[in-house]
Write a protein that holds these residues in place. Sequence first.
Motif, short mmCIF file in Angstrom:
data_model
loop_
_atom_site.label_atom_id
_atom_site.label_comp_id
_atom_site.label_asym_id
_atom_site.label_seq_id
_atom_site.Cartn_x
_atom_site.Cartn_y
_atom_site.Cartn_z
N PHE A 24 10.32 9.11 0.62
CA PHE A 24 9.50 9.93 1.52
C PHE A 24 9.83 11.41 1.39
O PHE A 24 10.99 11.81 1.35
N ASP A 25 8.79 12.21 1.30
CA ASP A 25 8.96 13.67 1.34
C ASP A 25 7.73 14.28 1.98
O ASP A 25 6.68 13.65 2.08
N CYS A 65 6.79 8.63 9.92
CA CYS A 65 6.63 9.13 8.56
C CYS A 65 5.15 9.18 8.17
O CYS A 65 4.67 10.17 7.60
N LEU A 66 4.44 8.10 8.50
CA LEU A 66 3.01 8.06 8.18
C LEU A 66 2.26 9.14 8.93
O LEU A 66 1.37 9.79 8.38
N ALA A 67 2.63 9.38 10.19
CA ALA A 67 1.98 10.43 10.97
C ALA A 67 2.17 11.80 10.31
O ALA A 67 1.24 12.61 10.24
N LEU A 68 3.38 12.06 9.81
CA LEU A 68 3.65 13.33 9.14
C LEU A 68 2.81 13.47 7.87
O LEU A 68 2.30 14.55 7.56
N LYS A 69 2.65 12.38 7.14
CA LYS A 69 1.80 12.39 5.94
C LYS A 69 0.34 12.68 6.30
O LYS A 69 -0.36 13.42 5.60
N ILE A 70 -0.11 12.09 7.40
CA ILE A 70 -1.49 12.32 7.85
C ILE A 70 -1.69 13.77 8.25
O ILE A 70 -2.70 14.40 7.91
N LEU A 71 -0.72 14.32 8.98
CA LEU A 71 -0.83 15.72 9.43
C LEU A 71 -0.82 16.68 8.25
O LEU A 71 -1.44 17.74 8.30
N THR A 102 0.83 -1.19 0.00
CA THR A 102 0.00 0.00 0.00
C THR A 102 0.87 1.25 0.00
O THR A 102 1.99 1.23 0.52
N SER A 103 0.38 2.32 -0.58
CA SER A 103 1.14 3.56 -0.73
C SER A 103 0.95 4.46 0.47
O SER A 103 0.09 4.24 1.33
N TRP A 104 1.77 5.53 0.53
CA TRP A 104 1.59 6.53 1.60
C TRP A 104 0.18 7.10 1.56
O TRP A 104 -0.47 7.22 2.61
N ASP A 105 -0.28 7.46 0.37
CA ASP A 105 -1.62 8.06 0.26
C ASP A 105 -2.70 7.10 0.72
O ASP A 105 -3.65 7.51 1.42
N SER A 163 11.71 9.78 9.30
CA SER A 163 11.66 10.78 8.23
C SER A 163 13.04 11.22 7.77
O SER A 163 13.17 11.94 6.78
N SER A 164 14.10 10.78 8.49
CA SER A 164 15.47 11.09 8.08
C SER A 164 16.06 10.00 7.17
O SER A 164 17.18 10.14 6.68
N PHE A 165 15.32 8.92 6.93
CA PHE A 165 15.83 7.76 6.20
C PHE A 165 16.47 8.15 4.87
O PHE A 165 17.58 7.72 4.55
N HIS A 166 15.77 8.97 4.09
CA HIS A 166 16.26 9.32 2.75
C HIS A 166 17.49 10.21 2.78
O HIS A 166 18.13 10.42 1.75
N ARG A 167 17.85 10.70 3.98
CA ARG A 167 19.05 11.53 4.10
C ARG A 167 20.24 10.75 4.64
O ARG A 167 21.30 11.33 4.89
N VAL A 168 20.08 9.43 4.81
CA VAL A 168 21.16 8.58 5.32
C VAL A 168 21.71 7.76 4.14
O VAL A 168 21.04 6.84 3.67
#
Length: 263
Positions: A190-191, A97-103, A62-65, A120-125
């Motif tokens: 994730f963004d 990450c999901l919580a941030l998407k919901i907010l 399932t997707s973020w959306d 939410s820092s995953f893509h920066r590692v």
Amino acid sequence: MPSKIRSHPYFLTPELSNSNYPLFVFLPGMDETGKELMYIQTAGLEAAFDVRCFVVPPDVLTSWDEMTEKVASLTKIELEKVPQSHVYLCGESFGGCLALKILEKFPQLFTKIILINSASSFHRVPWLNLGSFLFPYTPQLFYKISSFLSLPFLANLSRISPAASLALSKSTSSAPKETANQRLSLMRKFDIDENKLSQITQPVLLIASRDDRLLPSEAEAKHLNNIFPNSQTITLPHSGHACLVERDMNLYEILLSANFLVA
């Protein structure tokens, strides 16, 4: 009687619940589909909350959306049953990450927000991004072995009980490789719209483990603290990434110490 097999995301209700308490929606980490692990993570919250744990079955892609819409829909269904003036949203790791998407999409649905070692820092590692690219080429046998090898990165093993270690191990190995690959891809891509998040005025509690060997959770908490206008941060000095399964770690007590309970 065998348990009912779900083919879609749903809310798991712990055995102890009280509809007179504020609704508490818990969004767990990427691989956490086991009831045993969620019960350990949310133990104690029943003293002040009516808890719901969001479960995505291991074989469901399932997707973020889609997950965002599902959590919002399930929350609204709960509120139709028993209207509440206070609704907490708590996201841990992948769930952060999901919580941030919901907010971002439903900013007024929740009155208080808790983010624990948000991924939410995953893509920066860099090494995690590289690993997620190479993951599809991992042999199936090594994938099973790597689930056990990852435990020291997920948790400080000296701080968790044998039962919690077993629950964590079972959870991390429960998802099929295809599902794990899809969720790693979600993390890598994730963004979030930080301008939208900066307009959220509800109280936000950021919990970060200083001894997190998987993600730079303390630095990410500082980053998020600069985005949310009404946030506070609690640092756990000796905890690993999966801090909620550690001995003597109780989320209810953390919320109490932070004065984050409804007055």
